[in-house]
Scaffold this motif. Structure first.
Motif, PDB file in Angstrom:
ATOM      1  N   GLN A  98       2.931   7.500   1.374  1.00  0.00           N
ATOM      2  CA  GLN A  98       3.231   7.923   2.743  1.00  0.00           C
ATOM      3  C   GLN A  98       2.135   7.491   3.707  1.00  0.00           C
ATOM      4  N   TYR A 130       7.915   8.803  -6.394  1.00  0.00           N
ATOM      5  CA  TYR A 130       7.119   8.740  -5.176  1.00  0.00           C
ATOM      6  C   TYR A 130       5.867   7.880  -5.357  1.00  0.00           C
ATOM      7  N   TRP A 305       2.777  16.045  -0.763  1.00  0.00           N
ATOM      8  CA  TRP A 305       2.474  14.620  -0.821  1.00  0.00           C
ATOM      9  C   TRP A 305       1.463  14.355  -1.931  1.00  0.00           C
ATOM     10  N   ALA A 374       7.306  10.828   0.279  1.00  0.00           N
ATOM     11  CA  ALA A 374       6.432   9.655   0.353  1.00  0.00           C
ATOM     12  C   ALA A 374       6.948   8.727   1.441  1.00  0.00           C
TER      13      ALA A 374
END
Length: 427
Positions: A98, A130, A305, A374
């Motif tokens: 991300q 992710y 995250w 992400a």
């Protein structure tokens, strides 16, 4: 004469011994293999001490490799320059996909795939989607992060006020604290990244994963302006500024943590990464992190995250040795040292979560309401989200919010192809 001959004999014997000892020492030194030195570039100052302990343990565990940790005041800028100059560090600490910087390093072939490493098998399966780009994994995740509101429980208890469960209660509580002449909130509004993280904290509590919404915006089915959750969460962030003062909103990140640790405000929106810093400043603090409360009748979520991860540079001359270090770092007993120091959530199957300061987040994890994300935005769009948002604080009106969100929308739609291509490669 005999005495003279004896003295000469002793002298030559000693000299000969010194010669042989010196020759043996030189031969031993020439046979001694020089250690391979690997640079570990760490962007995250909060984790320096924890990683240094693991690095020292690794260096003492064998005689062939020496890892040294390097940091820079302008960490991200220095890393970008290194990438452009083709001098990327051997091993580098990064955020998850991300992160704009991390995603660009992966797309730019600055990192090598790590799929074949043994430690990949230990990553929790729910996190694997992710981590993947083009069907490869380029980072080993160290810990997970989440955001919420830090509350000073001691101040709440002194005033006989309960912690809020809904957004409506949050406003009521803040009004009451303000009425008593005290400061409900403080904000680190001098830094754009802290403002946008406050915004995503509020939005993520209702939305969870951002990707499908951002895709709809990119493809023109909706906009940041039209979407009620997006606009509503930004309006909430601005509205919460009425529960502070100019002095307590015009702060940078470190100033905000310090003032909060000193007990100058009841609440502060921040992420799990800030916990250790706050507690180092005030070890006796009765601190809890709660998910940002949602509107009454809405499902409470918390977005998570990959907070910190490790990659190997494509410029690294000693890839096998770098992999050896990462395998060591990712061993459960060693990674646990990191999790314990950082008070973080685990990325591995055999490691224990260390975020006891966030019991409500653990409840959401156990009930399946902690949502992984992400989602990535192109750099040009991310700059608007991260930097231009500063102009809206502390009291932007409806017209200013509209203008900002319209600019944000147009940027993502302008860079739609880049966004969609990157999204496709992440699936």
């Amino acid at each position: 004469m005999k005495k003279f001959i004896y003295s000469v004999f002793i002298f030559f014997t000693a000299a000969l011994s010194c010669f042989f000892l010196s020759a043996c020492k030189k031969e031993e030194e020439s046979n001694k293999k020089e250690k391979i030195r690997l640079e570990f570039y760490n962007r995250k100052r909060e984790s320096y001490a924890a990683l240094e302990k693991i690095i020292n343990k690794f260096n003492k565990s064998q005689d062939e490799i020496e890892v040294f940790q390097n940091m820079n005041t302008n960490a991200d800028t220095a890393l970008r320059i290194a990438a452009v100059e083709g001098n990327f560090p051997d091993i580098v600490e990064l955020g998850g996909l991300q992160s704009v910087e991390t995603f660009e390093y992966v797309m730019g072939n600055c990192l090598v795939p790590l799929d074949e490493m043994e430690c990949v098998k230990q990553i929790k399966e729910e996190y694997l989607p992710y981590l993947q780009y083009n069907s490869h994994i380029y980072q080993m995740p160290l810990a997970m992060s989440f955001e919420g509101i830090y509350v000073n429980r001691e101040l709440f208890q002194e005033e006989g006020i309960g912690l809020p469960d809904t957004y409506e209660e949050l406003c009521q509580v803040s009004e009451e604290i303000l009425r008593r002449g005290k400061i409900p909130f403080l904000f680190a509004d001098k830094e754009g990244w802290t403002i946008h993280q406050n915004w995503e904290c509020i939005e993520g509590a209702t939305r969870g994963n951002f990707e499908s919404f951002w895709t709809d915006v990119a493809e023109g089915r909706t906009s940041f302006t039209e979407d009620a959750i997006c606009r509503g969460s930004l309006e909430k962030l601005i509205d919460l500024h009425k529960y502070t003062t100019e002095e307590y909103s015009d702060l940078n990140y470190n100033e905000a943590l310090a003032k909060f640790a000193e007990g100058e405000a009841f609440m502060m929106i921040q992420g799990s990464w800030a916990y250790r810093n706050i507690m180092d400043m005030n070890p006796e603090m009765n601190l809890e992190l709660i998910p940002f409360p949602v509107d009454e009748g809405t499902q409470q979520l918390v977005t998570m995250w990959i907070d910190s991860s490790i990659g190997i540079s494509s410029d690294c001359k000693y890839r096998e040795e770098a992999e050896e270090f990462i395998e060591f770092l990712m061993q459960p007993e060693n990674l646990q040292m990191y999790l314990n120091e950082e008070s973080s959530l685990s990325s591995l199957k055999n490691s224990q979560n260390r975020a006891k300061y966030a019991p409500r987040v653990h409840e959401l994890l156990e009930s399946g309401h902690a949502v992984m994300d992400a989602s990535w935005l192109p750099l040009q769009t991310s700059v608007i989200r991260d930097m231009d948002i500063e102009e809206l604080m502390p009291d932007a009106d409806s017209e200013e919010i509209e203008k900002y969100l319209d600019k944000y929308t147009k940027s993502l739609q302008k860079h739609k192809e880049l966004y969609l291509e990157a999204k496709e490669k992440r699936q």
